[in-house]
Scaffold this motif. Sequence first.
Motif, PDB file in Angstrom:
ATOM      1  N   SER A  41       0.850  -1.200   0.000  1.00  0.00           N
ATOM      2  CA  SER A  41       0.000   0.000   0.000  1.00  0.00           C
ATOM      3  C   SER A  41       0.881   1.244   0.000  1.00  0.00           C
ATOM      4  CB  SER A  41      -0.850   0.066   1.273  1.00  0.00           C
ATOM      5  OG  SER A  41      -1.801  -0.938   1.311  1.00  0.00           O
ATOM      6  N   THR A  47      -2.226   8.301   0.929  1.00  0.00           N
ATOM      7  CA  THR A  47      -3.465   8.399   0.146  1.00  0.00           C
ATOM      8  C   THR A  47      -4.338   9.547   0.658  1.00  0.00           C
ATOM      9  OG1 THR A  47      -3.321   6.015  -0.158  1.00  0.00           O
ATOM     10  CG2 THR A  47      -5.400   7.055  -0.776  1.00  0.00           C
ATOM     11  N   GLU A  75       1.038   4.183  -4.266  1.00  0.00           N
ATOM     12  CA  GLU A  75       1.490   2.796  -4.262  1.00  0.00           C
ATOM     13  C   GLU A  75       2.735   2.613  -5.142  1.00  0.00           C
ATOM     14  OE1 GLU A  75      -1.563   3.485  -3.483  1.00  0.00           O
ATOM     15  OE2 GLU A  75      -2.044   2.029  -1.917  1.00  0.00           O
ATOM     16  N   PHE A 137      -4.193  -1.945  -4.910  1.00  0.00           N
ATOM     17  CA  PHE A 137      -5.415  -1.119  -5.026  1.00  0.00           C
ATOM     18  C   PHE A 137      -5.649  -0.495  -6.393  1.00  0.00           C
ATOM     19  CE2 PHE A 137      -5.044   3.607  -4.240  1.00  0.00           C
ATOM     20  CZ  PHE A 137      -6.341   4.033  -3.980  1.00  0.00           C
ATOM     21  N   GLY A 153      -8.637   1.038   0.857  1.00  0.00           N
ATOM     22  CA  GLY A 153      -8.312  -0.227   1.508  1.00  0.00           C
ATOM     23  C   GLY A 153      -8.201  -1.392   0.534  1.00  0.00           C
ATOM     24  N   SER A 155      -5.942  -2.639  -1.372  1.00  0.00           N
ATOM     25  CA  SER A 155      -4.735  -3.455  -1.581  1.00  0.00           C
ATOM     26  C   SER A 155      -4.917  -4.882  -1.080  1.00  0.00           C
ATOM     27  CB  SER A 155      -3.531  -2.832  -0.867  1.00  0.00           C
ATOM     28  OG  SER A 155      -3.297  -1.545  -1.349  1.00  0.00           O
TER      29      SER A 155
END
Length: 431
Positions: A41, A47, A75, A137, A153, A155
Amino acid sequence: MSLIVQKFGGSSVADAEGVKRVARRIVDTKNAGNDVVVVVSAMGDTTDELLDLAGEVTSTIYPGRELDMLLTAGERISMAILAMAIHELGAKAQSFTGSQAGMITDGVHGAARLVEVNPDRIKESITEGNIAIVAGFQGINRETGDITTLGRGGSDTTAVALAAALNADVCEIYSDVDGVFTADPRVVSTAHKLDTVTSEEMLELAANGAKILHLRSVEYARRFNLKLHVRSSFSGLEGTVVIPTSSDELTPVNMKEIPLEQPLISGVAHDRSQAKITVVGVPDVPGSAAAVFGALSQADINLDMIVQNVPTDRPGVTDISLTLDQAQGQQALDALEAKREELGFSEVIYNEKVGKLSLVGAGMRSGSGVSFAFFDALSRAGVNVDMISTSEIRISVITDIDKLDDAVRAVHAAFGLDVEGEATVYGGTGR
Ligand code: ASP
Ligand code: MG
């Protein structure tokens, strides 16, 4: 030789130290004779920070091509930096974006669904002796060639999908706590870790606010009969195994792993992201509920709880209450307002100061007295119950947001789940 997929969350790679610690663990797994594919992540709160940045240049952040392009950058940073940290330890690693890893999705920006997973380049890379690192993700829509994201969330879902496509022996999800707990250790310091949990229970926990696993990753793992292993990247502890079955689907393979006597309750989940809408004074005639929910469904609103009650002091009309994600609150209000005349209601009340608490346990099916003990605990903690909903293995209530933490602790204690000294939160900001 085993093939192991390891996923590391943002708090596990929050800074250079974290990246180096994770690299060490990955290289140890590889040196123990396994093939390793890693999903990572974005570092720390990257993020959220990227979303904040977007909010500084635009008045409304809405899901779309450019937002996905921006968010996937998070990422890409962690995958490359992790590959470099692994090289430093003398092992071979190659990083891949979601599209390079063959994660093909539909075109729904911000909530894309996987339609195909073709990890040919990943297979090639591990055959050449590399550790393959994949950005979580994200994927690509084949029709448009545009980059998409799977939702916050997501990933976990990347990791599970890769593990399924690669036929991995196990999918390990590393985070900042030691596994799946009986409640969020950030709220309940006396929560304890579960050694195993069925995917049926995990689905209820994840769908009702437990952030330890992305809901779709649990669904996906269950569908592909894949074992998930949730553990901490900060400790060497054993974590929690999510067994891909429900307790009433025992097979000779998983029977050995599920405790013979399922504990009555596996945990308490909570959710602060909900809002409540009450449509007041809806005409009490056939078709009016259909009209209200029709308006909401046209606007793509996802509803959670629904309650209709007939107020006795106002004959001929009824109130409909529902809960939904706060993020869709304004959209839902606009949709209802646009149909005010047609629907004939008198008023819409919107409240974001609500919290949802859910008690989950497969043993609830056969156990009696659970509802009484649950509501008794809430009453003794002075918590007022606003709405109630149930499934076969869950009871949920909506309460005042300010009472939510107390309510979670009271219910957790009432079901004998408290244990001293197990719940350690190693990292993360809880954002
Ligand atoms: N970085 C993304 C997020 O924060 C995806 C993930 O963490 O799984 O939502
Ligand atoms: Mg994250």
